[in-house]
Design an enzyme around this catalytic site. Sequence first.
Site, PDB file in Angstrom:
ATOM      1  N   HIS A  69      -5.321  -6.289   3.800  1.00 47.06           N
ATOM      2  CA  HIS A  69      -4.346  -5.196   3.918  1.00 47.06           C
ATOM      3  C   HIS A  69      -3.780  -5.142   5.334  1.00 47.06           C
ATOM      4  O   HIS A  69      -4.534  -4.954   6.288  1.00 47.06           O
ATOM      5  CB  HIS A  69      -5.024  -3.871   3.575  1.00 47.06           C
TER       6      HIS A  69
ATOM      7  N   CYS B  88      -2.100  -2.851   6.589  1.00 46.24           N
ATOM      8  CA  CYS B  88      -2.240  -1.510   7.175  1.00 46.24           C
ATOM      9  C   CYS B  88      -3.551  -1.400   7.953  1.00 46.24           C
ATOM     10  O   CYS B  88      -3.701  -0.526   8.803  1.00 46.24           O
ATOM     11  CB  CYS B  88      -2.148  -0.420   6.107  1.00 46.24           C
TER      12      CYS B  88
ATOM     13  N   CYS C 226       0.843  -1.190   0.000  1.00 45.27           N
ATOM     14  CA  CYS C 226       0.000   0.000   0.000  1.00 45.27           C
ATOM     15  C   CYS C 226       0.878   1.241   0.000  1.00 45.27           C
ATOM     16  O   CYS C 226       1.867   1.311   0.728  1.00 45.27           O
ATOM     17  CB  CYS C 226      -0.925  -0.064   1.211  1.00 45.27           C
ATOM     18  N   GLU C 227       0.552   2.182  -0.863  1.00 42.98           N
ATOM     19  CA  GLU C 227       1.390   3.373  -0.995  1.00 42.98           C
ATOM     20  C   GLU C 227       1.223   4.342   0.175  1.00 42.98           C
ATOM     21  O   GLU C 227       2.029   5.250   0.345  1.00 42.98           O
ATOM     22  CB  GLU C 227       1.097   4.101  -2.311  1.00 42.98           C
ATOM     23  N   HIS C 228       0.205   4.152   1.004  1.00 45.34           N
ATOM     24  CA  HIS C 228      -0.021   5.079   2.109  1.00 45.34           C
ATOM     25  C   HIS C 228       0.847   4.775   3.322  1.00 45.34           C
ATOM     26  O   HIS C 228       1.260   5.689   4.033  1.00 45.34           O
ATOM     27  CB  HIS C 228      -1.503   5.061   2.514  1.00 45.34           C
TER      28      HIS C 228
ATOM     29  N   GLN D 233      -5.327  -0.730  -4.100  1.00 44.74           N
ATOM     30  CA  GLN D 233      -5.962  -1.877  -4.761  1.00 44.74           C
ATOM     31  C   GLN D 233      -6.860  -1.435  -5.923  1.00 44.74           C
ATOM     32  O   GLN D 233      -6.927  -2.108  -6.953  1.00 44.74           O
ATOM     33  CB  GLN D 233      -6.754  -2.687  -3.737  1.00 44.74           C
TER      34      GLN D 233
END
Length: 197
Positions: A156, A158, A87-89, A128
């Site tokens: 996820h 996260c 996840c890019e966050h 996603q």
Amino acid sequence: MPYTKEEIYDEKVTSEIASHVKEILRLIGEDPAREGLVKTPERVAKALQFMTQGYEQDGTEIIQKAIFDEEYKQMVIVRDIELYSMCEHHMCPFIGKAHVAYIPNGKITGLSKIARVVETYARRLQVQERLTVQIRNCIEESLHPLGVAVVIEAQHTCMSMRGVQKSNAVTTTSAFSGIFLSSARTRNEFLNLIDRK
């Protein structure tokens, strides 16, 4: 196609990432000189390069290496393609499976190429939703089929390891084009086929 070790691990990049990881270890209260952590910065640097190798790959090019003329005009489905992305966050992993279908319009591709396309876009910092659309668009632009359908189901970390800490939550995303959009019957056939246990 996945790269060899030599192609993934650029020494200069490894060294630069490792120096930042060493500083991160210090900032979170660890001792980077501790025995168990001495080689961690280099390991993390190499792991990051492996997990983001998709930036150096082109999904369209992968498919174009194996396109064949074929008059088959029924659904082609590759189910349960394992995927591992970040996840890019939060740069936390998300893990799941992709189900990909297309209906050929005179051209087919090798089945392994579908899995390679999933891998290419998954091996980048992602959300996603975008990943689902990128896979669909790549197949559509490469083969010009009558329609493409992509469904991804993923967990996820996260969400499970931090934040709301819901370990059993599964996120499902979908992207359809062509006949999968215009025909509920075709779309439902795909959804029923991927739902078989």
